[in-house]
Design a protein around this motif. Structure first.
Motif, short mmCIF file in Angstrom:
data_model
loop_
_atom_site.label_atom_id
_atom_site.label_comp_id
_atom_site.label_asym_id
_atom_site.label_seq_id
_atom_site.Cartn_x
_atom_site.Cartn_y
_atom_site.Cartn_z
N GLN A 177 46.13 16.17 17.34
CA GLN A 177 45.81 14.73 17.24
C GLN A 177 46.37 14.09 18.51
O GLN A 177 47.54 14.28 18.85
CB GLN A 177 46.46 14.11 15.99
CG GLN A 177 46.23 12.60 15.93
CD GLN A 177 46.69 11.97 14.62
OE1 GLN A 177 46.20 12.33 13.56
NE2 GLN A 177 47.61 11.01 14.70
N GLY A 180 43.23 9.35 23.41
CA GLY A 180 42.39 9.71 24.55
C GLY A 180 41.96 8.46 25.29
O GLY A 180 42.13 7.33 24.79
N LEU A 210 38.10 13.42 26.94
CA LEU A 210 37.56 14.47 26.10
C LEU A 210 37.00 15.62 26.94
O LEU A 210 37.20 16.80 26.63
CB LEU A 210 36.46 13.88 25.20
CG LEU A 210 35.85 14.83 24.20
CD1 LEU A 210 36.91 15.46 23.33
CD2 LEU A 210 34.83 14.08 23.34
N LEU A 226 35.82 17.31 15.29
CA LEU A 226 36.44 16.30 16.15
C LEU A 226 36.03 14.93 15.62
O LEU A 226 34.85 14.69 15.43
CB LEU A 226 35.96 16.48 17.59
CG LEU A 226 36.61 15.61 18.65
CD1 LEU A 226 36.57 16.31 19.99
CD2 LEU A 226 35.93 14.26 18.78
N ASN A 228 36.92 10.57 16.00
CA ASN A 228 37.61 9.52 16.74
C ASN A 228 37.92 8.39 15.75
O ASN A 228 37.02 7.72 15.28
CB ASN A 228 36.70 9.03 17.87
CG ASN A 228 37.24 7.78 18.54
OD1 ASN A 228 38.38 7.36 18.29
ND2 ASN A 228 36.44 7.19 19.40
N ASP A 229 39.22 8.23 15.46
CA ASP A 229 39.65 7.21 14.49
C ASP A 229 40.45 6.12 15.19
O ASP A 229 41.56 5.77 14.76
CB ASP A 229 40.51 7.86 13.39
CG ASP A 229 39.69 8.65 12.39
OD1 ASP A 229 38.50 8.32 12.18
OD2 ASP A 229 40.23 9.61 11.79
N ARG A 230 39.90 5.56 16.28
CA ARG A 230 40.72 4.62 17.09
C ARG A 230 41.14 3.39 16.29
O ARG A 230 42.24 2.87 16.48
CB ARG A 230 39.98 4.23 18.37
CG ARG A 230 38.78 3.37 18.18
CD ARG A 230 38.06 3.08 19.50
NE ARG A 230 36.74 2.57 19.22
CZ ARG A 230 36.49 1.32 18.84
NH1 ARG A 230 37.46 0.44 18.74
NH2 ARG A 230 35.26 0.94 18.57
N VAL A 280 41.19 5.72 22.54
CA VAL A 280 40.60 6.28 21.33
C VAL A 280 41.63 7.20 20.68
O VAL A 280 42.70 7.45 21.25
CB VAL A 280 39.29 7.06 21.63
CG1 VAL A 280 38.24 6.12 22.20
CG2 VAL A 280 39.56 8.22 22.60
N TYR A 282 41.75 10.93 18.86
CA TYR A 282 41.04 12.15 18.46
C TYR A 282 41.87 12.96 17.47
O TYR A 282 43.08 13.16 17.66
CB TYR A 282 40.77 13.04 19.68
CG TYR A 282 39.80 12.45 20.67
CD1 TYR A 282 38.54 12.01 20.26
CD2 TYR A 282 40.13 12.34 22.01
CE1 TYR A 282 37.64 11.47 21.16
CE2 TYR A 282 39.24 11.80 22.93
CZ TYR A 282 38.00 11.37 22.49
OH TYR A 282 37.11 10.83 23.39
N ARG A 283 41.20 13.43 16.42
CA ARG A 283 41.77 14.47 15.54
C ARG A 283 40.84 15.66 15.74
O ARG A 283 39.63 15.58 15.43
CB ARG A 283 41.79 14.01 14.09
CG ARG A 283 42.45 12.63 13.89
CD ARG A 283 42.70 12.35 12.41
NE ARG A 283 42.56 10.95 12.08
CZ ARG A 283 43.57 10.09 11.91
NH1 ARG A 283 44.80 10.50 12.08
NH2 ARG A 283 43.35 8.83 11.56
N ILE A 284 41.39 16.74 16.28
CA ILE A 284 40.57 17.87 16.73
C ILE A 284 41.04 19.15 16.04
O ILE A 284 42.24 19.44 16.01
CB ILE A 284 40.72 18.07 18.27
CG1 ILE A 284 40.39 16.78 19.02
CG2 ILE A 284 39.83 19.20 18.75
CD1 ILE A 284 40.70 16.85 20.52
#
Ligand SMILES: C[S@@+](CC[C@H](N)C(=O)[O-])C[C@H]1O[C@@H](n2cnc3c(N)ncnc32)[C@H](O)[C@@H]1O
Length: 291
Positions: A177, A180, A210, A226, A228-230, A280, A282-284
Motif C-alpha cells: 500500500q 503515488g 505507477l 490494484l 486507487n483509494d485516494r 493517489v 494504491y493498494r497493490i
C-alpha cells in the motif's frame, strides 16, 4: 539478476527517524487505538478504529494467508498489522522491520507470540528461510530519495522488488500500500504543498509513479490486483486532523507548538492533494513469478 543490485537510493535512516521519532505519545493522541499510521479503508458508518481494522483485514486477505505461514512486514510501524495477522492466524510467524526506535520500543512492549520486531533496514534483512508473504504498507514512499531521475527511481524500486523476490517462496504474495503521484499537473498552490511535505515532513522521500512500479516489477511479479483509494486517504487525514486539533494543548505539551502546527499543516495539505488527484493511494497485490 545480481548485476542489477545497486546502492540504496532511498531516504537515509536519520531522515526516516526525523518523522517517526517525534514521540509515540504524540502519535497516540490522533491515531486509532491500534496505532496504524497509513490510509484506512472506509465504509458507511465507520469510525477510525473500524476503518483501520477493515484495511488490515483487506490487506491480509490480499496475501491469501491460510495457516502457518512465515510473514514479513517491511515498515511495520507500531506493529498493528503484525498483531492483526497473529490474531487471525494462530500459527503464522511474523517479522516486522522498522527504522524508528520509538516504534520498535512500542512494538516490543506490546508483544505477541510469534512476532519478531527488528530495528532493521529492509536491504539488510537476510532471513535464513524464505517467506510466504511480504507486506509493505506506507513505507515504499521512503525508498526513493527526492529529486532522482525517472530511470534512477525505477532502478531503486527494482532493487527493492529484487530483494523481496529473493526472500519469497515462488508464488508468494507481496502486498503493497503506497501513496503515488497522480496524473493531474500541479498548479502553484499545489507546488507549495508538495514542497512543504517534501522539505518539512517527509525529508528525502518521494512517492512513486505507477509506471515506475510496473516497469520495476517486470519478470519478477505478476499484478493480481490494484486499486486507487485516494479519497480514503483524504478522509483518513481529515479524521487524524480533527483528532489532533481536539488534542492541540496536549500535543503542544508533548511535541511543542512548532511541530504541532507543522503536522496540522501537513494533514491539511494532504487532504487537498488527495482530493485534487495530485496524490493517489494504491493498494497493490503482487505474486512472485518463478525465474
Ligand atoms: C508510515 S509508517 C507505516 C507503518 C505501518 N506499516 C502502518 O501502516 O501503520 C512507515 C514505516 O516504514 C518504516 N521504514 C521506512 N524506511 C524503511 C526502511 N528502509 N527499512 C525498513 N523500514 C522502513 C518506518 O520506520 C515506519 O515504520
Amino acid at each position: 539478476m545480481a548485476s542489477e543490485i545497486q546502492e540504496y537510493q532511498g531516504a537515509s535512516p536519520d531522515a526516516v527517524r526525523q518523522h517517526y521519532d517525534v514521540g509515540t505519545e504524540f502519535y497516540r493522541l490522533w491515531l486509532d487505538a491500534g496505532m496504524t499510521y497509513s490510509c484506512a479503508l472506509w465504509a458507511e458508518g465507520d469510525d477510525l478504529d473500524r476503518a483501520q481494522r477493515r484495511k488490515l483485514d483487506y490487506l491480509i486477505a490480499q496475501a491469501r494467508i491460510t495457516g502457518a505461514e512465515r510473514v514479513l512486514d517491511i515498515g511495520c510501524g507500531w506493529g498493528s498489522l503484525a498483531r492483526a495477522i497473529a490474531d487471525r492466524h494462530p500459527q503464522a510467524h511474523i517479522t516486522g522491520l522498522t527504522l524508528s526506535r520509538d516504534q520498535y520500543d512500542y512494538a516490543r512492549t506490546h508483544p505477541a507470540d510469534r512476532i519478531d520486531i527488528r530495528l532493521e533496514h529492509w536491504n539488510a534483512h537476510g532471513p535464513d528461510r524464505p517467506y510466504d508473504a511480504i507486506f509493505c504498507v506506507g513505507a515504499l514512499e521512503h525508498f526513493v530519495r527526492f529529486g532522482l531521475s525517472r530511470k534512477e527511481r525505477t532502478d531503486a524500486y527494482r532493487a527493492f522488488l529484487i530483494h523481496c523476490h529473493s526472500i519469497l517462496h515462488p508464488g508468494g504474495a507481496l502486498v503493497i500500500q503506497t501513496i503515488g503521484k497522480g496524473n493531474r499537473p500541479l498548479g502553484p498552490d499545489s507546488l507549495t504543498d508538495v514542497q512543504f511535505l517534501a522539505n518539512e515532513i517527509f525529508p528525502e522521500s518521494e512517492p512513486p509513479r505507477l509506471a515506475e512500479l510496473a516497469h520495476a516489477a517486470e519478470k519478477l511479479f505478476e499484478f493480481r490486483s490494484l486499486v486507487n483509494d485516494r479519497l480514503d486517504y483524504a478522509r483518513t487525514c481529515a479524521e487524524w486532523l480533527r483528532r489532533l486539533r481536539a488534542q492541540r494543548v496536549e500535543a503542544e505539551r508533548i511535541a511543542g507548538a512548532t511541530v504541532t502546527q507543522a503536522y496540522e499543516r501537513y494533514l491539511e495539505a494532504s487532504i487537498r492533494q488527495f482530493e485534487a488527484e495530485h496524490l493517489v493511494l494504491y493498494r497493490i497485490s503482487l505474486r512472485k513469478v518463478a525465474t
